[in-house]
Design a protein around this motif. Structure first.
Motif, PDB file in Angstrom:
ATOM      1  N   GLN A  74       0.747  -1.061  -0.066  1.00 58.33           N
ATOM      2  CA  GLN A  74       0.011   0.087   0.112  1.00 58.33           C
ATOM      3  C   GLN A  74       0.845   1.203  -0.070  1.00 58.33           C
ATOM      4  N   VAL A  75       1.916   1.316   0.739  1.00 61.02           N
ATOM      5  CA  VAL A  75       2.671   2.391   0.842  1.00 61.02           C
ATOM      6  C   VAL A  75       3.597   2.636  -0.396  1.00 61.02           C
ATOM      7  N   GLN A  76       3.850   1.575  -1.259  1.00 61.48           N
ATOM      8  CA  GLN A  76       4.526   1.779  -2.537  1.00 61.48           C
ATOM      9  C   GLN A  76       3.321   2.081  -3.649  1.00 61.48           C
ATOM     10  N   LEU A  77       2.071   1.642  -3.490  1.00 58.44           N
ATOM     11  CA  LEU A  77       1.140   1.785  -4.613  1.00 58.44           C
ATOM     12  C   LEU A  77       1.304   3.157  -5.245  1.00 58.44           C
ATOM     13  N   THR A  78       1.485   3.234  -6.704  1.00 56.77           N
ATOM     14  CA  THR A  78       1.461   4.283  -7.645  1.00 56.77           C
ATOM     15  C   THR A  78       0.272   3.881  -8.667  1.00 56.77           C
ATOM     16  N   ALA A  79      -0.731   4.495  -8.672  1.00 62.17           N
ATOM     17  CA  ALA A  79      -1.967   4.283  -9.447  1.00 62.17           C
ATOM     18  C   ALA A  79      -1.794   4.314 -10.996  1.00 62.17           C
ATOM     19  N   PRO A  80      -1.989   3.541 -11.843  1.00 65.94           N
ATOM     20  CA  PRO A  80      -1.960   3.640 -13.218  1.00 65.94           C
ATOM     21  C   PRO A  80      -2.922   4.744 -13.577  1.00 65.94           C
ATOM     22  N   ALA A  81      -2.687   5.573 -14.744  1.00 59.37           N
ATOM     23  CA  ALA A  81      -3.630   6.844 -14.976  1.00 59.37           C
ATOM     24  C   ALA A  81      -4.948   6.368 -15.134  1.00 59.37           C
ATOM     25  N   ILE A  82      -5.411   5.257 -15.369  1.00 59.67           N
ATOM     26  CA  ILE A  82      -6.727   4.960 -15.416  1.00 59.67           C
ATOM     27  C   ILE A  82      -7.467   4.704 -14.100  1.00 59.67           C
ATOM     28  N   PHE A  83      -6.679   4.696 -13.020  1.00 59.47           N
ATOM     29  CA  PHE A  83      -7.085   4.394 -11.649  1.00 59.47           C
ATOM     30  C   PHE A  83      -6.729   5.646 -10.819  1.00 59.47           C
ATOM     31  N   ALA A  84      -6.215   6.720 -11.353  1.00 59.13           N
ATOM     32  CA  ALA A  84      -5.757   7.740 -10.305  1.00 59.13           C
ATOM     33  C   ALA A  84      -6.757   8.295  -9.598  1.00 59.13           C
ATOM     34  N   GLY A  85      -7.832   8.685 -10.407  1.00 58.30           N
ATOM     35  CA  GLY A  85      -9.103   9.341  -9.868  1.00 58.30           C
ATOM     36  C   GLY A  85      -9.567   8.813  -8.685  1.00 58.30           C
ATOM     37  N   ALA A  86      -9.865   7.205  -8.943  1.00 51.16           N
ATOM     38  CA  ALA A  86     -10.463   6.418  -8.271  1.00 51.16           C
ATOM     39  C   ALA A  86      -9.649   6.315  -6.824  1.00 51.16           C
ATOM     40  N   LEU A  87      -8.333   5.824  -6.897  1.00 54.99           N
ATOM     41  CA  LEU A  87      -7.408   5.710  -5.619  1.00 54.99           C
ATOM     42  C   LEU A  87      -7.187   6.944  -5.034  1.00 54.99           C
ATOM     43  N   ARG A  88      -7.566   8.118  -5.061  1.00 53.76           N
ATOM     44  CA  ARG A  88      -7.560   9.134  -4.299  1.00 53.76           C
ATOM     45  C   ARG A  88      -8.544   8.859  -3.017  1.00 53.76           C
ATOM     46  N   HIS A  89      -9.391   7.756  -3.078  1.00 50.53           N
ATOM     47  CA  HIS A  89     -10.162   7.609  -1.857  1.00 50.53           C
ATOM     48  C   HIS A  89      -9.335   6.622  -0.996  1.00 50.53           C
ATOM     49  N   GLY A  90      -9.433   6.809   0.076  1.00 52.39           N
ATOM     50  CA  GLY A  90      -8.568   5.763   1.053  1.00 52.39           C
ATOM     51  C   GLY A  90      -9.113   4.597   0.700  1.00 52.39           C
ATOM     52  N   ILE A  91     -10.079   4.237   1.154  1.00 49.46           N
ATOM     53  CA  ILE A  91     -10.794   2.902   1.226  1.00 49.46           C
ATOM     54  C   ILE A  91     -10.489   2.040  -0.316  1.00 49.46           C
ATOM     55  N   LEU A  92     -10.699   2.786  -1.306  1.00 50.29           N
ATOM     56  CA  LEU A  92     -10.597   2.251  -2.499  1.00 50.29           C
ATOM     57  C   LEU A  92      -8.787   1.806  -2.948  1.00 50.29           C
ATOM     58  N   ASN A  93      -8.093   2.815  -2.137  1.00 51.59           N
ATOM     59  CA  ASN A  93      -6.680   2.570  -2.314  1.00 51.59           C
ATOM     60  C   ASN A  93      -6.149   1.299  -1.487  1.00 51.59           C
ATOM     61  N   SER A  94      -6.940   1.260  -0.348  1.00 50.64           N
ATOM     62  CA  SER A  94      -6.719   0.270   0.581  1.00 50.64           C
ATOM     63  C   SER A  94      -6.787  -1.157   0.003  1.00 50.64           C
ATOM     64  N   ARG A  95      -8.067  -1.245  -0.578  1.00 50.28           N
ATOM     65  CA  ARG A  95      -8.437  -2.518  -1.420  1.00 50.28           C
ATOM     66  C   ARG A  95      -7.836  -2.873  -2.553  1.00 50.28           C
ATOM     67  N   MET A  96      -7.367  -1.826  -3.137  1.00 50.36           N
ATOM     68  CA  MET A  96      -6.642  -1.975  -4.501  1.00 50.36           C
ATOM     69  C   MET A  96      -5.518  -2.710  -4.031  1.00 50.36           C
ATOM     70  N   ALA A  97      -4.701  -2.083  -2.823  1.00 55.33           N
ATOM     71  CA  ALA A  97      -3.469  -2.758  -2.359  1.00 55.33           C
ATOM     72  C   ALA A  97      -3.826  -4.077  -2.096  1.00 55.33           C
ATOM     73  N   GLU A  98      -4.928  -4.538  -1.439  1.00 53.43           N
ATOM     74  CA  GLU A  98      -5.001  -6.066  -0.930  1.00 53.43           C
ATOM     75  C   GLU A  98      -5.124  -6.665  -2.444  1.00 53.43           C
ATOM     76  N   ILE A  99      -5.837  -6.194  -3.202  1.00 49.17           N
ATOM     77  CA  ILE A  99      -5.946  -7.168  -4.594  1.00 49.17           C
ATOM     78  C   ILE A  99      -4.664  -7.317  -5.134  1.00 49.17           C
ATOM     79  N   VAL A 100      -3.913  -6.216  -5.315  1.00 48.62           N
ATOM     80  CA  VAL A 100      -2.570  -6.272  -5.925  1.00 48.62           C
ATOM     81  C   VAL A 100      -1.517  -7.273  -5.172  1.00 48.62           C
ATOM     82  N   THR A 101      -1.637  -6.917  -3.867  1.00 45.92           N
ATOM     83  CA  THR A 101      -0.682  -7.890  -3.046  1.00 45.92           C
ATOM     84  C   THR A 101      -0.932  -9.344  -3.383  1.00 45.92           C
ATOM     85  N   ASP A 102      -2.143  -9.703  -3.204  1.00 48.31           N
ATOM     86  CA  ASP A 102      -2.672 -11.099  -3.275  1.00 48.31           C
ATOM     87  C   ASP A 102      -2.575 -11.661  -4.472  1.00 48.31           C
TER      88      ASP A 102
END
Length: 406
Positions: A304-332
């Motif tokens: 999560q602390v390294q996560l850099t959003a691809p351009a298409i996700f940049a707007g969505a991942l400004r929201h903390g909860i979505l950023n957190s869930r994306m980190a879970e998805i990417v990690t697993d």
């Protein structure tokens, strides 16, 4: 419509209901090729408001259930005979009657002996058979059940979780070659090397006990199970419960997952190990060449602390909860890809209902010879690069350089 055969079958149904000998009714062979319902099952049930005929339509994606007054249910079945369904089977304690409507033939009723001598319980909520019986001594020692073998108040969720865990692991153990299929099947010989099981971060050990006993009951080989837990008080309590309940071959050790011995193992389990502790457990299982790895990840701070959003996700991942869930998805997803690269067949699925815990994802991986490490490596590197992940603990622990997608 050939009314004689239809009426004969309907009379037999009415008599079975009146005499209390009805077991169930099954309607099949839909007349229309594009029929939505492929089958209809009906059985008598006893509800608070009185007896009913429970009718269940099997649709492609789900079932539809209705509880009708007996007379209404019989009338509905009569309407469906020969119009919606071409075959109807009536099962009673006296006999079985099959009504057939075949194209170009008159309807007929065929009789055969009864399949069951007694009517099963008509309770609407049947008691579900449990893989882990509630009278097991270790359940009592851990405070899940009483001396009489009933589940303690407040422990129902824990008991369901234990049952679900073994229900999920049994086919994986079979696939991993550690057990044979079938409830009474045995594998190996008592003179063979023991099955070696490690449960990392086992807590009080509920699932450790369950897996140990399940393997002992299903295998002729001896079983050695080790639970690793950092909290000394829980280790002492679990060892005491193992001694009191006679669980030979089960031992609990103090220590962290990272500190656990890296010795030979057949099964590696780590449920709710926080952040990179899950990676430590997976690495231990991979390096020990375990046949089955089962983890339920918890927390995903490293990525999560390294996560850099691809351009298409940049707007969505400004929201903390979505950023957190994306980190879970990417990690697993990275973990699943690394397991495939390491010669495993990974599966990612829901362990228990979200009502019990939000951390309900499980990753299971069976050792497999048909994986494609090259393709898996490319997918891992491409995913890591897409989200700016430069370091991942499991990759580093098993010697996989993330590098670049190229």
């Amino acid at each position: 419509m050939p009314g004689d055969a239809r009426q004969e079958w309907m009379d037999a149904l009415a008599m079975a209901i009146a005499e209390g000998t009805l077991i169930k009714v099954s309607l099949g062979a839909p007349r229309k090729t594009d029929a939505v319902a492929r089958r209809l099952l009906a059985r008598p049930v006893l509800l608070r408001d009185g007896p009913r005929l429970q009718m269940v339509w099997s649709l492609p994606t789900h079932d539809v259930t209705r509880n009708l007054e007996p007379d209404e249910g019989v009338q509905r079945l009569g309407e469906l005979l020969g119009t919606e369904f071409c075959v109807a089977n009536l099962f009673t304690t006296r006999r079985t009657a099959q009504l057939e409507f075949r194209k170009g033939r008159a309807g007929r009723v065929l009789y055969s002996p009864a399949l069951a001598p007694e009517v099963p319980t008509q309770a609407h909520d049947r008691v579900k058979a449990r893989t882990v019986p509630a009278d097991r001594p270790w359940l009592r020692a851990l405070g899940v059940t009483t001396a009489e073998g009933t589940v303690c108040r407040g422990q129902e969720s824990k008991y369901r979780q234990i049952h679900r865990f073994i229900e999920l692991l049994d086919p994986l153990l079979v696939e991993a070659g550690l057990l044979r299929g079938g409830a009474a099947a045995l594998e190996g010989d008592l003179r063979d090397p023991p099955l070696r099981v490690w449960d990392m971060g086992c807590g009080k050990g509920h699932l450790t006990f369950a897996l140990h006993e399940h393997l002992r009951s299903r295998s002729a080989r001896p079983v050695r199970t080790f639970g690793v837990e950092a909290r000394a008080s829980l280790v002492a309590g679990a060892n005491r419960a193992a001694l009191e309940s006679g669980c030979d071959g089960l031992e609990f050790l103090p220590g962290t997952i990272a500190e656990a011995p890296r010795e030979a193992m057949d099964v590696l389990v780590a449920l709710h190990a926080c952040d990179t502790a899950t990676d430590d457990a997976l690495a231990a299982g991979i390096l020990a060449d375990a046949a089955l790895l089962v983890v339920s990840p918890c927390c995903h701070r490293e990525v999560q602390v390294q996560l850099t959003a691809p351009a298409i996700f940049a707007g969505a991942l400004r929201h903390g909860i979505l950023n957190s869930r994306m980190a879970e998805i990417v990690t697993d997803a990275l973990r699943a890809g690394l397991l495939e690269w390491a010669g495993r067949d990974p599966r990612v699925f829901e362990f228990i209902s979200p009502e019990h815990t939000a951390k309900n994802l499980m990753i299971a991986a069976v050792r497999h010879s048909n994986t494609d490490p090259g393709a898996a490596a490319r997918r891992v590197r491409e995913l890591a690069a897409a989200f700016g992940i430069r370091h991942q603990h499991l990759a580093a622990s098993i010697g996989f350089p993330l590098g670049s997608p190229a």
